[in-house]
Design a protein around this motif. Structure first.
Motif, PDB file in Angstrom:
ATOM      1  N   SER A  61       1.673   7.918   8.631  1.00 44.87           N
ATOM      2  CA  SER A  61       1.797   7.836   6.972  1.00 44.87           C
ATOM      3  C   SER A  61       1.884   6.657   6.316  1.00 44.87           C
ATOM      4  O   SER A  61       1.877   5.616   6.896  1.00 44.87           O
ATOM      5  CB  SER A  61       3.458   8.698   7.072  1.00 44.87           C
ATOM      6  OG  SER A  61       3.936   8.655   5.581  1.00 44.87           O
ATOM      7  N   ARG A  62       1.832   6.994   5.108  1.00 43.66           N
ATOM      8  CA  ARG A  62       1.638   5.778   3.997  1.00 43.66           C
ATOM      9  C   ARG A  62       3.032   5.605   3.338  1.00 43.66           C
ATOM     10  O   ARG A  62       3.036   5.290   2.287  1.00 43.66           O
ATOM     11  CB  ARG A  62       0.543   5.830   3.195  1.00 43.66           C
ATOM     12  CG  ARG A  62      -0.791   5.443   3.482  1.00 43.66           C
ATOM     13  CD  ARG A  62      -2.005   5.127   2.587  1.00 43.66           C
ATOM     14  NE  ARG A  62      -3.048   4.688   3.136  1.00 43.66           N
ATOM     15  CZ  ARG A  62      -4.173   5.358   3.613  1.00 43.66           C
ATOM     16  NH1 ARG A  62      -3.856   6.743   3.576  1.00 43.66           N
ATOM     17  NH2 ARG A  62      -5.392   4.946   3.837  1.00 43.66           N
ATOM     18  N   ARG A  63       4.276   6.497   3.864  1.00 42.05           N
ATOM     19  CA  ARG A  63       5.186   6.288   3.435  1.00 42.05           C
ATOM     20  C   ARG A  63       5.957   5.169   3.122  1.00 42.05           C
ATOM     21  O   ARG A  63       6.951   5.024   2.112  1.00 42.05           O
ATOM     22  CB  ARG A  63       6.317   7.582   3.938  1.00 42.05           C
ATOM     23  CG  ARG A  63       6.753   7.008   5.336  1.00 42.05           C
ATOM     24  CD  ARG A  63       7.458   8.158   6.089  1.00 42.05           C
ATOM     25  NE  ARG A  63       8.814   8.380   5.481  1.00 42.05           N
ATOM     26  CZ  ARG A  63       9.083   9.740   5.154  1.00 42.05           C
ATOM     27  NH1 ARG A  63       7.931  10.764   5.141  1.00 42.05           N
ATOM     28  NH2 ARG A  63      10.144  10.053   4.600  1.00 42.05           N
ATOM     29  N   SER A  64       5.644   4.140   3.696  1.00 43.35           N
ATOM     30  CA  SER A  64       6.451   2.742   3.528  1.00 43.35           C
ATOM     31  C   SER A  64       5.432   1.751   2.571  1.00 43.35           C
ATOM     32  O   SER A  64       5.783   0.864   2.531  1.00 43.35           O
ATOM     33  CB  SER A  64       6.680   2.363   4.929  1.00 43.35           C
ATOM     34  OG  SER A  64       5.365   2.066   5.522  1.00 43.35           O
ATOM     35  N   TYR A  67      -0.436   0.508   3.730  1.00 42.02           N
ATOM     36  CA  TYR A  67      -0.993   0.804   4.959  1.00 42.02           C
ATOM     37  C   TYR A  67      -0.444   1.881   5.795  1.00 42.02           C
ATOM     38  O   TYR A  67       0.753   2.161   5.524  1.00 42.02           O
ATOM     39  CB  TYR A  67      -0.820  -0.526   5.737  1.00 42.02           C
ATOM     40  CG  TYR A  67      -1.673  -1.624   5.139  1.00 42.02           C
ATOM     41  CD1 TYR A  67      -3.063  -1.893   5.291  1.00 42.02           C
ATOM     42  CD2 TYR A  67      -0.978  -2.635   4.435  1.00 42.02           C
ATOM     43  CE1 TYR A  67      -3.735  -2.779   4.706  1.00 42.02           C
ATOM     44  CE2 TYR A  67      -1.748  -3.625   3.583  1.00 42.02           C
ATOM     45  CZ  TYR A  67      -3.087  -3.840   4.029  1.00 42.02           C
ATOM     46  OH  TYR A  67      -3.544  -4.897   3.397  1.00 42.02           O
ATOM     47  N   GLN A  68      -1.215   2.656   6.387  1.00 35.74           N
ATOM     48  CA  GLN A  68      -0.781   3.696   7.216  1.00 35.74           C
ATOM     49  C   GLN A  68       0.091   2.943   8.664  1.00 35.74           C
ATOM     50  O   GLN A  68      -0.208   1.816   9.048  1.00 35.74           O
ATOM     51  CB  GLN A  68      -1.904   4.411   8.036  1.00 35.74           C
ATOM     52  CG  GLN A  68      -2.716   5.397   6.996  1.00 35.74           C
ATOM     53  CD  GLN A  68      -3.770   6.015   7.682  1.00 35.74           C
ATOM     54  OE1 GLN A  68      -4.749   5.421   8.357  1.00 35.74           O
ATOM     55  NE2 GLN A  68      -3.919   7.382   7.519  1.00 35.74           N
ATOM     56  N   GLN A  69       1.210   3.644   8.770  1.00 36.05           N
ATOM     57  CA  GLN A  69       2.017   3.180  10.044  1.00 36.05           C
ATOM     58  C   GLN A  69       2.467   4.286  10.749  1.00 36.05           C
ATOM     59  O   GLN A  69       2.404   5.538  10.199  1.00 36.05           O
ATOM     60  CB  GLN A  69       3.309   2.415   9.099  1.00 36.05           C
ATOM     61  CG  GLN A  69       2.802   1.154   8.561  1.00 36.05           C
ATOM     62  CD  GLN A  69       2.277  -0.127   9.250  1.00 36.05           C
ATOM     63  OE1 GLN A  69       2.301   0.031  10.579  1.00 36.05           O
ATOM     64  NE2 GLN A  69       1.808  -0.925   8.403  1.00 36.05           N
ATOM     65  N   THR A  84       5.675   0.762  13.461  1.00 33.89           N
ATOM     66  CA  THR A  84       4.890  -0.398  13.317  1.00 33.89           C
ATOM     67  C   THR A  84       4.886  -0.829  11.993  1.00 33.89           C
ATOM     68  O   THR A  84       5.427  -0.046  11.040  1.00 33.89           O
ATOM     69  CB  THR A  84       3.461   0.130  13.610  1.00 33.89           C
ATOM     70  OG1 THR A  84       2.947   1.339  12.556  1.00 33.89           O
ATOM     71  CG2 THR A  84       3.234   0.792  14.986  1.00 33.89           C
ATOM     72  N   PHE A  85       4.671  -2.100  11.760  1.00 34.02           N
ATOM     73  CA  PHE A  85       4.640  -2.916  10.411  1.00 34.02           C
ATOM     74  C   PHE A  85       3.666  -3.708  10.254  1.00 34.02           C
ATOM     75  O   PHE A  85       2.777  -4.043  11.222  1.00 34.02           O
ATOM     76  CB  PHE A  85       6.107  -3.602  10.349  1.00 34.02           C
ATOM     77  CG  PHE A  85       7.120  -2.652  10.538  1.00 34.02           C
ATOM     78  CD1 PHE A  85       8.043  -2.137   9.582  1.00 34.02           C
ATOM     79  CD2 PHE A  85       7.758  -2.398  12.098  1.00 34.02           C
ATOM     80  CE1 PHE A  85       9.358  -1.496   9.593  1.00 34.02           C
ATOM     81  CE2 PHE A  85       8.859  -1.704  12.128  1.00 34.02           C
ATOM     82  CZ  PHE A  85       9.776  -1.222  11.034  1.00 34.02           C
TER      83      PHE A  85
END
Length: 344
Positions: A61-64, A67-69, A84-85
């Motif tokens: 997801s890109r909820r954060s 970037y996709q994590q 992941t970060f």
């Protein structure tokens, strides 16, 4: 430049049968025509069903941010935890069968070859490339993690070499300590079948999908049989109990992107989703008890609304056909359901 190859690898994993790099042809040995598995197949393989385990959902997801994590959550959408970060993407996570490891893609190293395959612990710690020096003795293996062996010590990876400008797709069985166990290119090429294989839970059988068939073989690539379906448009996965294969395909209404279950113990197929005209269902994966399938829905282009990138993770009960949206996240994609208890 590396995003060009990223897209090639992801599309090869999910849509290869729909867009077709090479149209499947008959196996070279020309076995007798079979639309169902023969009697001697004996239906189900040995399974590893854990009915008491609820498992965890792994998703991208890109909820954060930009970037996709990778994130994990409970099957009801609660207890979401980011794994992941960083200023790079991590995606397409796959649980190991024992729930202790995750294989995934990460573009931490910026290369023009594609997104490398990484492995980490289930809590997000100890991240490292699966094969650090696969290309030119300096670049890690790129590709998509497809399946884990039952012992959780080897991973089936869909990859390419060369990857540009004319990709040659094939599958590698790789150990988590960085050794190539087996290259499946020659075996698959002999079948004249395009696609990445998936193993049965006990590793005794292999399934591959094409536009018209699901191919079933012993793990040593003998005893080829095929099932007549319209598959290849959204992924394929073997159930934990060894009795069912879920796949994306085309309905009798001529709509692609529906999900079907093929019952190996009774040689029957059943449509389990009936989506709206403006969406497709992709990337199906099984619950630990083999009673539900998780997947993501994706909006498709239309003359009215153009192209939409909205995606949602959903679960379907294969008996009732009831579909539930797990989380309200329009960027969620690539779900995977653990078959074992996860220690966070």
């Amino acid at each position: 430049m590396h995003y060009h190859i990223i897209n090639v690898i992801v599309i090869a994993s999910l849509l290869l049968m729909q867009v077709g790099c090479n149209k499947p042809s008959e196996p070279k040995d020309n076995p007798p025509e079979k639309d169902t598995i023969p009697d001697y197949y004996e239906g189900c393989t040995s399974g590893i069903t854990n009915p008491s385990v609820k498992g965890k959902i792994l998703f991208t997801s890109r909820r954060s941010g930009e970037y996709q994590q990778l994130f994990m959550m409970d099957p009801d959408g609660s207890n979401i935890k980011q794994l992941t970060f960083g200023d790079y993407s991590s995606l397409m996570g796959r649980w190991s069968k024992d729930g202790k490891k995750i294989a995934f893609q990460s573009d931490t190293p910026k290369t023009t070859l594609g997104i490398p395959v990484y492995v980490m612990n289930s809590n997000g710690s100890t991240k490292h490339p699966l094969l650090p020096n696969y290309y030119y003795n300096q670049f890690p293996l790129v590709g998509s993690p497809e399946d884990w062996a039952p012992d959780s010590k080897t991973i089936l990876v869909g990859t390419c070499k060369p990857c540009d400008p004319y990709p040659d797709y094939f599958s590698l069985l790789v150990s988590i300590n960085g050794q190539i166990v087996k290259n499946l290119r020659d075996e698959i090429n002999k079948l004249s079948v395009s696609g990445f294989p998936f193993y049965s839970p006990d590793f005794s059988k292999i399934a591959l999908s094409s536009i018209d068939y699901i191919y079933i073989l012993d793990s040593n690539f003998t005893n080829l049989k095929k099932i007549k379906v319209s598959a290849g448009a959204g992924g394929i996965a073997w159930s934990p109990d060894g009795c069912k294969i879920v796949y994306g395909g085309k309905a009798e209404t001529n709509k692609w992107g529906e999900l079907f279950v093929y019952y190996l113990d009774r040689n029957e197929k059943e449509q389990i989703t009936y989506h709206a005209d403006n969406e497709q269902f992709r990337y199906p994966r099984w619950s630990p008890d083999s009673k539900k399938v998780i997947f993501y829905s994706q909006a498709i282009p239309s003359l009215e609304n153009g192209f939409s990138h909205n995606t949602y993770i959903k679960i379907v009960d294969i008996e009732t056909k009831q579909i539930t949206t797990v989380i309200d996240d329009s960027t969620a994609i690539y779900p995977d359901w653990s078959w074992s208890k996860i220690n966070e």
